[in-house]
Enzyme design. Structure first.
Site, PDB file in Angstrom:
ATOM      1  N   ASN A 188      11.325  38.844 -62.114  1.00  0.00           N
ATOM      2  CA  ASN A 188      13.100  39.153 -62.225  1.00  0.00           C
ATOM      3  C   ASN A 188      13.428  40.539 -62.339  1.00  0.00           C
ATOM      4  O   ASN A 188      12.640  41.405 -61.963  1.00  0.00           O
ATOM      5  CB  ASN A 188      13.344  38.449 -63.556  1.00  0.00           C
ATOM      6  CG  ASN A 188      12.774  39.076 -64.960  1.00  0.00           C
ATOM      7  OD1 ASN A 188      13.169  40.136 -65.251  1.00  0.00           O
ATOM      8  ND2 ASN A 188      11.961  38.359 -65.662  1.00  0.00           N
ATOM      9  N   ASP A 197      10.276  32.323 -68.051  1.00  0.00           N
ATOM     10  CA  ASP A 197      10.337  30.842 -68.922  1.00  0.00           C
ATOM     11  C   ASP A 197       9.346  29.955 -68.247  1.00  0.00           C
ATOM     12  O   ASP A 197       8.997  29.176 -69.111  1.00  0.00           O
ATOM     13  CB  ASP A 197      11.721  30.492 -68.854  1.00  0.00           C
ATOM     14  CG  ASP A 197      12.705  31.451 -69.603  1.00  0.00           C
ATOM     15  OD1 ASP A 197      12.219  32.001 -70.734  1.00  0.00           O
ATOM     16  OD2 ASP A 197      13.851  31.759 -69.073  1.00  0.00           O
ATOM     17  N   LYS A 225      -4.608  32.857 -50.846  1.00  0.00           N
ATOM     18  CA  LYS A 225      -3.441  32.896 -50.614  1.00  0.00           C
ATOM     19  C   LYS A 225      -2.700  31.817 -49.782  1.00  0.00           C
ATOM     20  O   LYS A 225      -3.304  31.184 -49.057  1.00  0.00           O
ATOM     21  CB  LYS A 225      -3.102  34.198 -49.102  1.00  0.00           C
ATOM     22  CG  LYS A 225      -1.711  34.563 -49.047  1.00  0.00           C
ATOM     23  CD  LYS A 225      -1.540  35.497 -47.701  1.00  0.00           C
ATOM     24  CE  LYS A 225      -0.229  35.627 -47.313  1.00  0.00           C
ATOM     25  NZ  LYS A 225      -0.421  36.402 -46.230  1.00  0.00           N
ATOM     26  N   ASP A 254       7.336  30.860 -76.074  1.00  0.00           N
ATOM     27  CA  ASP A 254       8.353  31.692 -76.387  1.00  0.00           C
ATOM     28  C   ASP A 254       7.452  32.919 -77.378  1.00  0.00           C
ATOM     29  O   ASP A 254       7.381  32.635 -78.525  1.00  0.00           O
ATOM     30  CB  ASP A 254       9.464  30.933 -76.960  1.00  0.00           C
ATOM     31  CG  ASP A 254      10.644  31.905 -77.155  1.00  0.00           C
ATOM     32  OD1 ASP A 254      10.301  33.221 -77.847  1.00  0.00           O
ATOM     33  OD2 ASP A 254      11.927  31.472 -76.766  1.00  0.00           O
ATOM     34  N   ILE A 255       7.416  33.891 -76.935  1.00  0.00           N
ATOM     35  CA  ILE A 255       6.674  35.033 -77.813  1.00  0.00           C
ATOM     36  C   ILE A 255       7.655  35.537 -79.040  1.00  0.00           C
ATOM     37  O   ILE A 255       7.136  35.373 -79.886  1.00  0.00           O
ATOM     38  CB  ILE A 255       6.595  36.295 -77.084  1.00  0.00           C
ATOM     39  CG1 ILE A 255       5.971  36.114 -75.470  1.00  0.00           C
ATOM     40  CG2 ILE A 255       5.967  37.517 -77.637  1.00  0.00           C
ATOM     41  CD1 ILE A 255       5.722  37.187 -74.765  1.00  0.00           C
ATOM     42  N   PHE A 269      17.079  39.049 -77.923  1.00  0.00           N
ATOM     43  CA  PHE A 269      18.095  39.640 -77.101  1.00  0.00           C
ATOM     44  C   PHE A 269      18.571  38.265 -76.315  1.00  0.00           C
ATOM     45  O   PHE A 269      17.766  37.359 -76.100  1.00  0.00           O
ATOM     46  CB  PHE A 269      17.729  40.661 -75.911  1.00  0.00           C
ATOM     47  CG  PHE A 269      17.799  42.039 -76.396  1.00  0.00           C
ATOM     48  CD1 PHE A 269      16.843  42.373 -77.231  1.00  0.00           C
ATOM     49  CD2 PHE A 269      18.946  42.643 -75.948  1.00  0.00           C
ATOM     50  CE1 PHE A 269      17.278  43.906 -77.780  1.00  0.00           C
ATOM     51  CE2 PHE A 269      19.050  43.930 -76.139  1.00  0.00           C
ATOM     52  CZ  PHE A 269      18.121  44.696 -77.046  1.00  0.00           C
ATOM     53  N   LYS A 297      20.525  30.712 -80.573  1.00  0.00           N
ATOM     54  CA  LYS A 297      19.269  31.291 -80.470  1.00  0.00           C
ATOM     55  C   LYS A 297      18.886  32.034 -81.730  1.00  0.00           C
ATOM     56  O   LYS A 297      17.547  32.025 -82.137  1.00  0.00           O
ATOM     57  CB  LYS A 297      19.181  32.520 -79.347  1.00  0.00           C
ATOM     58  CG  LYS A 297      18.828  31.794 -77.920  1.00  0.00           C
ATOM     59  CD  LYS A 297      19.126  32.766 -76.798  1.00  0.00           C
ATOM     60  CE  LYS A 297      19.500  31.914 -75.626  1.00  0.00           C
ATOM     61  NZ  LYS A 297      19.641  32.636 -74.432  1.00  0.00           N
ATOM     62  N   LYS A 320      15.402  30.360 -82.947  1.00  0.00           N
ATOM     63  CA  LYS A 320      14.125  30.933 -83.033  1.00  0.00           C
ATOM     64  C   LYS A 320      13.886  31.639 -84.324  1.00  0.00           C
ATOM     65  O   LYS A 320      13.180  32.471 -84.494  1.00  0.00           O
ATOM     66  CB  LYS A 320      14.273  32.095 -81.826  1.00  0.00           C
ATOM     67  CG  LYS A 320      14.603  31.500 -80.724  1.00  0.00           C
ATOM     68  CD  LYS A 320      14.022  32.417 -79.416  1.00  0.00           C
ATOM     69  CE  LYS A 320      14.637  32.085 -77.891  1.00  0.00           C
ATOM     70  NZ  LYS A 320      13.978  32.739 -77.030  1.00  0.00           N
TER      71      LYS A 320
END
Ligand code: C5P
Length: 401
Positions: free
Chosen positions: A210, A279, A289, A306-307, A323, A337, A341
């Site tokens: 990302n 994710d 390849k 999910d760390i 965040f 969240k 979490k």
């Protein structure tokens, strides 16, 4: 030694005899770790050449507000945004008057108006000019607006007078500058911060990732160092220099980031998850390849762990801050969240606004915790980071958690 590591300092020099001492000030600031850019007024250039300050700072000196060449490089707004601190030394009576009246008639006064960074003013003038009620009123105005003052010192003046008005010694100005940042809000705390993107391999040459730049996490690491913490930055691949005095652990994938975090969770008082962790990852990584023979290619993805939730669910969980990047219904999703979490705090930002977030140098966030919230207005990521660290430190101390 009081330091200015990781600090971007704009030094404004106005036209007084003390301008020759600005050369020593640049040296003092750099010695303490600051990156220094100099802005000179026309008057200042009558006393000392831009070349001297360019050589000492290692960067071209900025002199003109309306200079197409300069604006193509670091223009006045970029300079104002880049600054973590604006020092004006020497600040003449005229410069102080122009600051007090909010003028923007040259580059220095424009940068002063356009920056959200703290400002430190070192007055330098004849003792009678310093004592004049007009100057006193202007100084009061600057202080009322939150600017800090260093000096002036008293003694024999270049004009032969004796009294207050000499510019403070460069070493004391540099010390005052460092003092503006140093705080013990996280003294003795061990902080782990994740930052940047992760890369999830598809085959030996391709990956899913990302646009995260890592800037916010790195700014948080620098701010936590300033607050006296022992900082470990667990970083995905980014193009950023490691903040001075932070330990950096480089990882590539979400699985590696998870392992690096779990290794440190027991020795950590505060965990800030700023990384944009993938994710999903390819369910299998091709050994060779992948060839483009087929017209369509379907990838099977599986969820990554999910760390943040793993750390917050740990038996010896530290204070956890997450965040939430959202495009709409910010509070609802962020609070969701926070609950799901089991976090102590969550920092929400609106990523539908391209002026802030991801690759930008600016950010604006709202922080939520169980009993409250706090909005931090748009500012440079380093300013937001300092505000966030102060807020987190406050919440860590709060009796209700
Ligand atoms: O659920 P969402 O991905 O929006 O949550 C974002 C928060 O969770 C961020 O703090 C991010 O660093 C963290 N996160 C994580 N591990 C993941 C996914 C997100 O630590 N696999």
């Amino acid at each position: 030694m009081a330091h200015l590591f990781n600090r971007n300092v704009v030094l404004g020099v106005s036209g007084g005899i003390a301008a020759y001492k600005s050369a020593e000030l640049v040296r003092q600031l750099k010695e303490r770790g600051a990156d220094v850019r100099v802005v000179m007024t026309r008057g200042a250039q009558e006393f000392i050449t831009p070349l001297t300050l360019q050589a000492l700072s290692g960067h071209p000196v900025h002199t003109e507000l309306l200079d197409t060449e300069a604006e193509l490089g670091m223009g006045h707004i970029e300079l104002a945004r880049w600054a973590d601190l604006l020092i004006i030394a020497p600040a003449t009576a005229d410069l102080i008057a122009r600051l007090a009246s909010g003028r923007a008639d040259d580059l220095l006064t424009t940068v002063a108006l356009a920056t959200a960074a703290p400002k430190l003013v070192a007055p330098a003038m004849n003792q009678q000019m310093w004592r004049d009620p007009a100057t006193s009123a202007n100084i009061d105005t600057l202080q009322d607006r939150g600017m800090s003052l260093v000096g002036p010192a008293s003694g024999e003046q270049a004009c032969g007078d004796v009294g207050p008005g000499r510019m403070e010694q460069p070493v004391n100005i540099a010390l005052a500058a460092a003092g503006l940042f140093a705080n013990g809000a996280l003294a003795g705390r061990r902080v782990v911060i994740t930052a940047g993107p992760t890369r999830e391999a598809l085959d030996p040459v391709r990956y899913l990732s990302n646009h995260s730049s890592g800037k916010m996490g790195y700014a948080l690491a620098a701010a936590a160092v300033d607050a006296g913490a022992q900082v470990t930055l667990i970083s995905g691949p980014v193009q950023l220099a490691t903040p001075e005095h932070a330990e950096r652990v480089d990882v590539v994938s979400a699985a590696q980031m998870l392992d690096a975090c779990l290794e440190r969770v027991k020795e950590c008082d505060l965990f800030i998850a700023c990384a944009a962790v993938a994710d999903y990852r390819p369910a299998t990584v091709a050994a060779g390849k992948i060839k483009k023979d087929a017209e369509h290619l379907t990838l099977e993805l599986e969820r990554t762990t999910d760390i943040l939730a793993t750390v917050s669910g740990h038996a010896q969980a530290p204070f956890t801050v997450g965040f939430a990047a959202e495009t709409h219904d910010l509070e609802q999703y962020a609070r969701g969240k926070l609950e799901r979490k089991k976090l102590d705090m969550i920092v929400a930002n609106d990523v539908s606004d391209t002026a802030i977030g991801f690759n930008s140098d600016q950010n604006a966030v709202t922080v939520f915790w169980q009993q409250g919230s706090c909005a931090l207005a748009q500012a440079s990521k380093s300013t937001i980071a300092r505000e966030l660290i102060a807020l987190i430190a406050q919440r860590m101390e709060a009796p209700d958690g």
